[in-house]
Design a protein around this motif. Structure first.
Motif, PDB file in Angstrom:
ATOM      1  N   THR A 145       0.846  -1.192   0.000  1.00 52.44           N
ATOM      2  CA  THR A 145       0.000   0.000   0.000  1.00 52.44           C
ATOM      3  C   THR A 145       0.883   1.243   0.000  1.00 52.44           C
ATOM      4  N   ILE A 146       0.266   2.400  -0.260  1.00 52.82           N
ATOM      5  CA  ILE A 146       1.018   3.659  -0.238  1.00 52.82           C
ATOM      6  C   ILE A 146       1.615   3.923   1.144  1.00 52.82           C
ATOM      7  N   PRO A 147       0.866   3.788   2.253  1.00 46.39           N
ATOM      8  CA  PRO A 147       1.476   3.982   3.571  1.00 46.39           C
ATOM      9  C   PRO A 147       2.630   3.022   3.848  1.00 46.39           C
ATOM     10  N   GLN A 148       2.501   1.762   3.435  1.00 43.96           N
ATOM     11  CA  GLN A 148       3.585   0.804   3.650  1.00 43.96           C
ATOM     12  C   GLN A 148       4.841   1.225   2.881  1.00 43.96           C
ATOM     13  N   ALA A 149       4.653   1.689   1.658  1.00 42.05           N
ATOM     14  CA  ALA A 149       5.804   2.147   0.871  1.00 42.05           C
ATOM     15  C   ALA A 149       6.415   3.395   1.492  1.00 42.05           C
ATOM     16  N   GLY A 150       5.564   4.318   1.961  1.00 39.75           N
ATOM     17  CA  GLY A 150       6.061   5.543   2.578  1.00 39.75           C
ATOM     18  C   GLY A 150       6.890   5.264   3.817  1.00 39.75           C
ATOM     19  N   GLU A 151       6.474   4.288   4.618  1.00 32.09           N
ATOM     20  CA  GLU A 151       7.233   3.924   5.815  1.00 32.09           C
ATOM     21  C   GLU A 151       8.554   3.260   5.437  1.00 32.09           C
ATOM     22  N   ARG A 152       8.521   2.413   4.416  1.00 35.50           N
ATOM     23  CA  ARG A 152       9.757   1.765   3.936  1.00 35.50           C
ATOM     24  C   ARG A 152      10.750   2.803   3.443  1.00 35.50           C
ATOM     25  N   ILE A 153      10.243   3.817   2.772  1.00 38.74           N
ATOM     26  CA  ILE A 153      11.105   4.893   2.266  1.00 38.74           C
ATOM     27  C   ILE A 153      11.763   5.635   3.423  1.00 38.74           C
TER      28      ILE A 153
END
Length: 545
Positions: free
Chosen positions: A504-512
């Motif tokens: 998801t977008i939030p999961q990607a944002g946290e990974r970033i």
């Protein structure tokens, strides 16, 4: 999933994979082939009808379009909504959960002014283009000897080509030389272990043009000299140019009233011979490096990060994967008390109302509106306009109007309120989301963001670009997995996982954000740094889209 309707109010649908004419997907039957990243009409449109994407006006139909038709530059023209100062500020936002981040730190270089750098560089820069040659002479004298030479990736391959030519044989039969030298191991041979590099910058400004160009250049250079990633600087002046030493010193004081870094300024017309200038510059630079080498990385809160948000070589997936992903990262950082910079004003065309409404201060909203209108007017006076912003690569991969491109590009700024609106080359002084007036040109904008204080830049791309910066790591994020797999030497992070349905977008944002912390701490090097990608192009405030 094969298609995506980005916003409930949209009347065009994004193809997530190649679609065939006659194919029926959900309730939509396609009248022609729709390549991945491109859009098709949800319902029939008449000439002049609005095209809506991301919930905003992005174009108008030039002709009648049946439902299921691919929109293109041939049947759609650019259009964007007008904007004005709203009666009320709209500063509510989706504050993310930061409980797992609030006690996190990164290892950075603490400066006397309270800022914290993600790197430790020494700068050697000219006040005027007349000194560019002397900058190169200093590079030749110092870089290799101190362990900061550029990797010689392809010399062996060049030798093979020369040998084949002398032998009269076909060079096309030569196999590529695989470059295996470990860049990091090469860095271990550097004399000053705590200094990441000496950066020798050149430019074509400082004289000629108009006096405002010289003032702006001095402001940008002052932004680099006072930057948290910079330990000190050596500056070469000819003496007679528009960009005078006093002008640079004035700009430094604006940004750092208690400036205390080592700074050596040499005037060639006062010094005399080239030998006298170069040897003096070398001695002083070496002295400064010895001082700068005493600084080591220490823990710092994430609130000390200042992140630039940038895009280049965008495609039809950028606005639905990479851009909103770093938008979520931006919201996390703002919630943590950090600073982020969103620039590229020609790529905010069509979302001006939203961005101005998000300004906390009405004065900033008015300033943003004025900067946008002035920029557009100057572009039109030059026979251009924001509608001419999309590049051939953008158009080929689905961004057919500037408003479509802009609506997706704005997603980099997340949802937080706008804390300040800055005009190039002003420096960030407030935490939160800062809007910085720059061109859409990748390198000009990245150069400006770093000059305003960005210590790391998140750079999204759908087509691939090697853009970097001399003093700040520029992390490249691919909007699609195919690009990540095709260009692993320049792409740091893949957000095509969002398109693939794996994240998801939030999961990607946290990974970033986790990746950013590692880069900020010196644990993970950016590909742009490993590749020695030191792009530096000052903007002269002329029309550049």
């Amino acid at each position: 999933m094969k298609i995506l309707k980005v916003h409930p109010q949209d009347n065009v649908i994004v193809a997530l994979t190649d679609l065939k004419k006659g194919e029926t997907i959900e309730q939509y039957t396609l009248t022609e082939d729709i390549p991945a990243k491109h859009k098709f009409t949800e319902a029939a449109l008449s000439p002049g009808d609005a095209i809506t994407m991301y919930g905003v006006l992005v174009g108008r139909a030039k002709e009648a379009l049946p439902a299921g038709s691919r929109i293109s530059v041939n049947n759609v023209k650019h259009a964007a909504s007008d904007f004005r100062l709203a009666a009320q500020r709209k500063t509510s936002w989706h504050i993310p959960d930061i409980s797992t981040w609030k006690d996190r730190t990164f290892l950075g270089y603490h400066r006397d002014d309270g800022s914290v750098g993600t790197a430790n560089y020494w700068l050697v820069i000219p006040l005027v283009f007349c000194e560019n040659r002397n900058i190169e002479v200093l590079r030749e004298a110092l870089a290799e000897e101190l362990g900061y030479g550029r990797p010689k990736k392809y010399q062996d391959f060049a030798k093979q080509l020369v040998r084949q030519y002398k032998q009269g044989t076909d060079v096309n039969g030569i196999l590529e030389t695989v470059y295996t030298e470990d860049v990091q191991n090469g860095q271990q041979r550097r004399l000053f272990e705590n200094i990441d590099g000496i950066k020798f910058l050149t430019h074509d400004g400082g004289c000629g043009g108009i006096r405002q160009d010289a003032q702006t250049l001095c402001g940008l250079l002052a932004g680099y000299i006072t930057h948290a990633n910079v330990a000190g600087a050596t500056v070469l002046s000819l003496g007679c140019q528009n960009a005078q030493i006093s002008m640079l010193q004035e700009e430094i004081r604006k940004r750092s009233p208690q400036f205390s870094k080592p700074l050596y300024i040499l005037d060639q017309q006062q010094t005399g011979t080239e030998q006298a200038l170069i040897t003096a510059a070398m001695k002083q630079t070496f002295s400064g490096l010895m001082e700068a080498n005493t600084l080591t990385r220490q823990p710092a809160p994430l609130s000390k990060l200042c992140i630039g948000l940038e895009c280049g070589g965008s495609d039809g997936f950028s606005g639905i994967s990479a851009n909103p992903a770093i938008g979520y990262t931006s919201d996390l950082l703002v919630a943590l008390g950090g600073s982020v910079i969103l620039s590229e004003f020609p790529e905010l065309c069509g979302v001006e109302q939203e961005m101005s409404d998000r300004c906390v201060d009405e004065k900033d909203a008015l300033r943003f509106i004025d900067l946008m209108r002035t920029y557009q007017r100057r572009a039109e006076e030059a026979g251009s306009g924001f509608d001419m912003n999309p590049s051939p690569g953008n158009i080929k991969d689905g961004l057919i109007t500037d408003a479509i491109k802009s609506a997706g590009a704005a997603k980099k700024g997340g949802t937080s309120p706008v804390a300040a609106v800055l005009d190039y080359p002003e420096k960030v002084s407030l935490p939160g989301l800062n809007l910085l007036c720059t061109p859409g040109n990748d390198v000009e904008s990245t150069t400006a963001e770093v000059g305003s204080g960005a210590t790391i830049v998140l750079f999204t791309t759908g087509l691939g670009t090697p853009t970097g910066n001399p003093i700040a790591p520029v992390l490249k994020l691919s909007s699609n997995t195919r690009l990540y797999e095709r260009m692993p030497d320049i792409i740091d992070i893949n957000t095509g996982t969002i398109i693939d349905g794996k994240e998801t977008i939030p999961q990607a944002g946290e990974r970033i954000l986790n990746y950013v912390i590692d880069v900020a701490s010196g644990v993970t090097p950016a590909k742009s740094v490993l590749n020695g990608q030191d792009d530096f192009i000052p903007w002269k405030r002329g029309v550049s889209l």
